[in-house]
Design a protein around this motif. Structure first.
Motif, PDB file in Angstrom:
ATOM      1  N   LEU A  76       0.855  -1.181   0.000  1.00 35.23           N
ATOM      2  CA  LEU A  76       0.000   0.000   0.000  1.00 35.23           C
ATOM      3  C   LEU A  76       0.895   1.236   0.000  1.00 35.23           C
ATOM      4  CD1 LEU A  76      -2.930   1.053   0.250  1.00 35.23           C
ATOM      5  CD2 LEU A  76      -2.583   1.049   2.721  1.00 35.23           C
ATOM      6  N   HIS A  77       0.649   2.150  -0.931  1.00 38.94           N
ATOM      7  CA  HIS A  77       1.422   3.378  -1.042  1.00 38.94           C
ATOM      8  C   HIS A  77       0.587   4.520  -0.485  1.00 38.94           C
ATOM      9  CE1 HIS A  77       4.444   1.573  -3.811  1.00 38.94           C
ATOM     10  NE2 HIS A  77       3.431   0.732  -3.988  1.00 38.94           N
ATOM     11  N   ILE A  78       1.206   5.356   0.331  1.00 35.11           N
ATOM     12  CA  ILE A  78       0.509   6.479   0.958  1.00 35.11           C
ATOM     13  C   ILE A  78       1.202   7.770   0.546  1.00 35.11           C
ATOM     14  CG2 ILE A  78      -0.186   7.538   3.140  1.00 35.11           C
ATOM     15  CD1 ILE A  78      -0.045   4.654   4.334  1.00 35.11           C
ATOM     16  N   PHE A  79       0.404   8.733   0.081  1.00 35.80           N
ATOM     17  CA  PHE A  79       0.914  10.031  -0.339  1.00 35.80           C
ATOM     18  C   PHE A  79       0.168  11.101   0.459  1.00 35.80           C
ATOM     19  CE2 PHE A  79       1.186   7.098  -3.895  1.00 35.80           C
ATOM     20  CZ  PHE A  79       2.521   7.214  -4.263  1.00 35.80           C
ATOM     21  N   THR A  80       0.911  11.996   1.095  1.00 35.25           N
ATOM     22  CA  THR A  80       0.306  13.018   1.949  1.00 35.25           C
ATOM     23  C   THR A  80       0.726  14.414   1.491  1.00 35.25           C
ATOM     24  OG1 THR A  80       0.448  11.453   3.794  1.00 35.25           O
ATOM     25  CG2 THR A  80      -0.049  13.738   4.343  1.00 35.25           C
ATOM     26  N   PHE A  81      -0.253  15.312   1.438  1.00 41.39           N
ATOM     27  CA  PHE A  81      -0.036  16.687   1.004  1.00 41.39           C
ATOM     28  C   PHE A  81      -0.632  17.653   2.012  1.00 41.39           C
ATOM     29  CE2 PHE A  81      -0.365  13.955  -2.626  1.00 41.39           C
ATOM     30  CZ  PHE A  81       0.605  14.404  -3.499  1.00 41.39           C
ATOM     31  N   ALA A  82       0.002  18.808   2.167  1.00 37.99           N
ATOM     32  CA  ALA A  82      -0.638  19.925   2.856  1.00 37.99           C
ATOM     33  C   ALA A  82      -1.495  20.609   1.809  1.00 37.99           C
ATOM     34  CB  ALA A  82       0.403  20.886   3.401  1.00 37.99           C
ATOM     35  N   LEU A  83      -2.578  21.203   2.227  1.00 38.12           N
ATOM     36  CA  LEU A  83      -3.472  21.916   1.319  1.00 38.12           C
ATOM     37  C   LEU A  83      -3.367  23.405   1.640  1.00 38.12           C
ATOM     38  CD1 LEU A  83      -5.519  21.539  -0.952  1.00 38.12           C
ATOM     39  CD2 LEU A  83      -7.283  21.281   0.781  1.00 38.12           C
ATOM     40  N   LEU A  84      -2.740  24.148   0.751  1.00 36.53           N
ATOM     41  CA  LEU A  84      -2.537  25.583   0.946  1.00 36.53           C
ATOM     42  C   LEU A  84      -3.597  26.361   0.168  1.00 36.53           C
ATOM     43  CD1 LEU A  84       1.328  25.583   0.378  1.00 36.53           C
ATOM     44  CD2 LEU A  84       0.080  25.256   2.522  1.00 36.53           C
ATOM     45  N   LYS A  85      -3.806  27.616   0.574  1.00 35.63           N
ATOM     46  CA  LYS A  85      -4.795  28.448  -0.117  1.00 35.63           C
ATOM     47  C   LYS A  85      -4.261  29.876  -0.293  1.00 35.63           C
ATOM     48  CE  LYS A  85      -9.671  29.677  -0.065  1.00 35.63           C
ATOM     49  NZ  LYS A  85     -10.874  29.751   0.743  1.00 35.63           N
ATOM     50  N   PRO A  86      -3.155  30.019  -1.027  1.00 38.81           N
ATOM     51  CA  PRO A  86      -2.646  31.377  -1.257  1.00 38.81           C
ATOM     52  C   PRO A  86      -3.503  32.100  -2.292  1.00 38.81           C
ATOM     53  CG  PRO A  86      -1.307  29.803  -2.458  1.00 38.81           C
ATOM     54  CD  PRO A  86      -2.320  29.007  -1.648  1.00 38.81           C
ATOM     55  N   GLY A  87      -3.858  33.333  -2.021  1.00 39.85           N
ATOM     56  CA  GLY A  87      -4.652  34.108  -2.974  1.00 39.85           C
ATOM     57  C   GLY A  87      -6.022  33.530  -3.260  1.00 39.85           C
ATOM     58  N   GLY A  88      -6.544  32.709  -2.361  1.00 44.81           N
ATOM     59  CA  GLY A  88      -7.878  32.158  -2.525  1.00 44.81           C
ATOM     60  C   GLY A  88      -7.959  30.939  -3.431  1.00 44.81           C
ATOM     61  N   VAL A  89      -6.811  30.421  -3.871  1.00 48.44           N
ATOM     62  CA  VAL A  89      -6.781  29.244  -4.738  1.00 48.44           C
ATOM     63  C   VAL A  89      -6.097  28.097  -3.992  1.00 48.44           C
ATOM     64  CG1 VAL A  89      -5.912  28.303  -6.901  1.00 48.44           C
ATOM     65  CG2 VAL A  89      -6.702  30.657  -6.820  1.00 48.44           C
ATOM     66  N   TYR A  90      -6.731  26.947  -3.956  1.00 54.59           N
ATOM     67  CA  TYR A  90      -6.164  25.789  -3.282  1.00 54.59           C
ATOM     68  C   TYR A  90      -5.051  25.169  -4.118  1.00 54.59           C
ATOM     69  CZ  TYR A  90     -10.056  25.781   0.017  1.00 54.59           C
ATOM     70  OH  TYR A  90     -10.963  26.128   0.984  1.00 54.59           O
ATOM     71  N   LYS A  91      -3.977  24.748  -3.446  1.00 47.17           N
ATOM     72  CA  LYS A  91      -2.904  24.022  -4.119  1.00 47.17           C
ATOM     73  C   LYS A  91      -2.245  23.070  -3.127  1.00 47.17           C
ATOM     74  CE  LYS A  91       1.304  26.392  -4.136  1.00 47.17           C
ATOM     75  NZ  LYS A  91       2.280  27.181  -4.832  1.00 47.17           N
ATOM     76  N   PRO A  92      -1.724  21.944  -3.621  1.00 46.12           N
ATOM     77  CA  PRO A  92      -1.109  20.963  -2.727  1.00 46.12           C
ATOM     78  C   PRO A  92       0.386  21.238  -2.531  1.00 46.12           C
ATOM     79  CG  PRO A  92      -1.207  20.060  -4.926  1.00 46.12           C
ATOM     80  CD  PRO A  92      -1.841  21.423  -4.988  1.00 46.12           C
ATOM     81  N   LEU A  93       0.870  20.846  -1.383  1.00 49.34           N
ATOM     82  CA  LEU A  93       2.297  20.864  -1.091  1.00 49.34           C
ATOM     83  C   LEU A  93       2.666  19.462  -0.632  1.00 49.34           C
ATOM     84  CD1 LEU A  93       5.009  22.352  -0.615  1.00 49.34           C
ATOM     85  CD2 LEU A  93       4.217  22.763   1.723  1.00 49.34           C
ATOM     86  N   TRP A  94       3.526  18.795  -1.397  1.00 50.95           N
ATOM     87  CA  TRP A  94       3.953  17.431  -1.084  1.00 50.95           C
ATOM     88  C   TRP A  94       4.590  17.413   0.294  1.00 50.95           C
ATOM     89  CZ3 TRP A  94       4.144  12.809  -3.994  1.00 50.95           C
ATOM     90  CH2 TRP A  94       4.967  11.801  -3.490  1.00 50.95           C
ATOM     91  N   LEU A  95       4.124  16.541   1.176  1.00 48.65           N
ATOM     92  CA  LEU A  95       4.719  16.397   2.501  1.00 48.65           C
ATOM     93  C   LEU A  95       5.548  15.133   2.612  1.00 48.65           C
ATOM     94  CD1 LEU A  95       1.889  17.530   4.956  1.00 48.65           C
ATOM     95  CD2 LEU A  95       3.910  18.803   4.217  1.00 48.65           C
ATOM     96  N   GLN A  96       4.922  14.004   2.272  1.00 49.58           N
ATOM     97  CA  GLN A  96       5.634  12.744   2.421  1.00 49.58           C
ATOM     98  C   GLN A  96       4.927  11.625   1.664  1.00 49.58           C
ATOM     99  OE1 GLN A  96       5.673  11.769   6.588  1.00 49.58           O
ATOM    100  NE2 GLN A  96       3.531  11.235   6.633  1.00 49.58           N
ATOM    101  N   SER A  97       5.674  10.559   1.495  1.00 54.79           N
ATOM    102  CA  SER A  97       5.087   9.334   0.955  1.00 54.79           C
ATOM    103  C   SER A  97       5.623   8.173   1.792  1.00 54.79           C
ATOM    104  CB  SER A  97       5.446   9.145  -0.516  1.00 54.79           C
ATOM    105  OG  SER A  97       6.840   9.006  -0.677  1.00 54.79           O
ATOM    106  N   ALA A  98       4.897   7.098   1.771  1.00 54.62           N
ATOM    107  CA  ALA A  98       5.288   5.922   2.557  1.00 54.62           C
ATOM    108  C   ALA A  98       4.760   4.676   1.882  1.00 54.62           C
ATOM    109  CB  ALA A  98       4.711   6.022   3.973  1.00 54.62           C
ATOM    110  N   VAL A  99       5.298   3.549   2.305  1.00 56.47           N
ATOM    111  CA  VAL A  99       4.854   2.252   1.785  1.00 56.47           C
ATOM    112  C   VAL A  99       4.598   1.336   2.971  1.00 56.47           C
ATOM    113  CG1 VAL A  99       5.458   0.248   0.388  1.00 56.47           C
ATOM    114  CG2 VAL A  99       6.214   2.530  -0.310  1.00 56.47           C
ATOM    115  N   ILE A 100       3.442   0.719   2.971  1.00 58.87           N
ATOM    116  CA  ILE A 100       3.158  -0.323   3.959  1.00 58.87           C
ATOM    117  C   ILE A 100       3.359  -1.629   3.234  1.00 58.87           C
ATOM    118  CG2 ILE A 100       1.415  -1.400   5.421  1.00 58.87           C
ATOM    119  CD1 ILE A 100       0.114   1.368   5.687  1.00 58.87           C
ATOM    120  N   GLU A 101       4.417  -2.342   3.599  1.00 60.05           N
ATOM    121  CA  GLU A 101       4.739  -3.599   2.923  1.00 60.05           C
ATOM    122  C   GLU A 101       3.902  -4.719   3.484  1.00 60.05           C
ATOM    123  OE1 GLU A 101       9.016  -3.868   3.269  1.00 60.05           O
ATOM    124  OE2 GLU A 101       9.248  -2.675   1.434  1.00 60.05           O
ATOM    125  N   LYS A 102       3.370  -5.514   2.586  1.00 60.36           N
ATOM    126  CA  LYS A 102       2.518  -6.630   2.987  1.00 60.36           C
ATOM    127  C   LYS A 102       3.167  -7.939   2.612  1.00 60.36           C
ATOM    128  CE  LYS A 102      -1.454  -4.034   3.395  1.00 60.36           C
ATOM    129  NZ  LYS A 102      -2.736  -4.079   3.882  1.00 60.36           N
TER     130      LYS A 102
END
Length: 102
Positions: A76-102
């Motif tokens: 399982l791959h996990i991707f996490t982003f912060a959600l910013l709103k500069p100037g009233g427009v939403y945009k993502p900021l990459w925070l981290q990724s991870a893998v849960i190995e099975k």
């Protein structure tokens, strides 16, 4: 498999796509498109508030968490982003990724 290299390619795709929008859902949909183009199938998407709890309303969303799988990969791959709103427009900021190995 070298997941850091694989996830770096995903990060690059998402940054090049410049996912922005008037709503957090616009950003979510754009990221899902980019994950699919990188060969991932998103299985779960969560909008999280500032306390990293599920956001009760869209405007409370501060983070986005995606869980995804790749064909032929049981992990399982996990991707996490912060959600910013500069100037009233939403945009993502990459925070981290991870893998849960099975």
């Amino acid at each position: 498999m070298n997941y850091s290299v694989e996830h770096a390619k995903v990060k690059e795709l998402i940054e090049k796509a410049q996912c922005t929008g008037a709503s957090p859902l616009d950003v979510v949909n754009c990221i899902i498109e980019q994950l699919r183009s990188a060969g991932y199938t998103p299985t779960t998407t969560q909008l999280l508030d500032a306390n990293v709890d599920p956001a009760e309303r869209l405007e409370q969303a501060r983070f986005i968490r995606f869980e995804a799988r790749r064909e032929g990969d049981k992990n399982l791959h996990i991707f996490t982003f912060a959600l910013l709103k500069p100037g009233g427009v939403y945009k993502p900021l990459w925070l981290q990724s991870a893998v849960i190995e099975k």
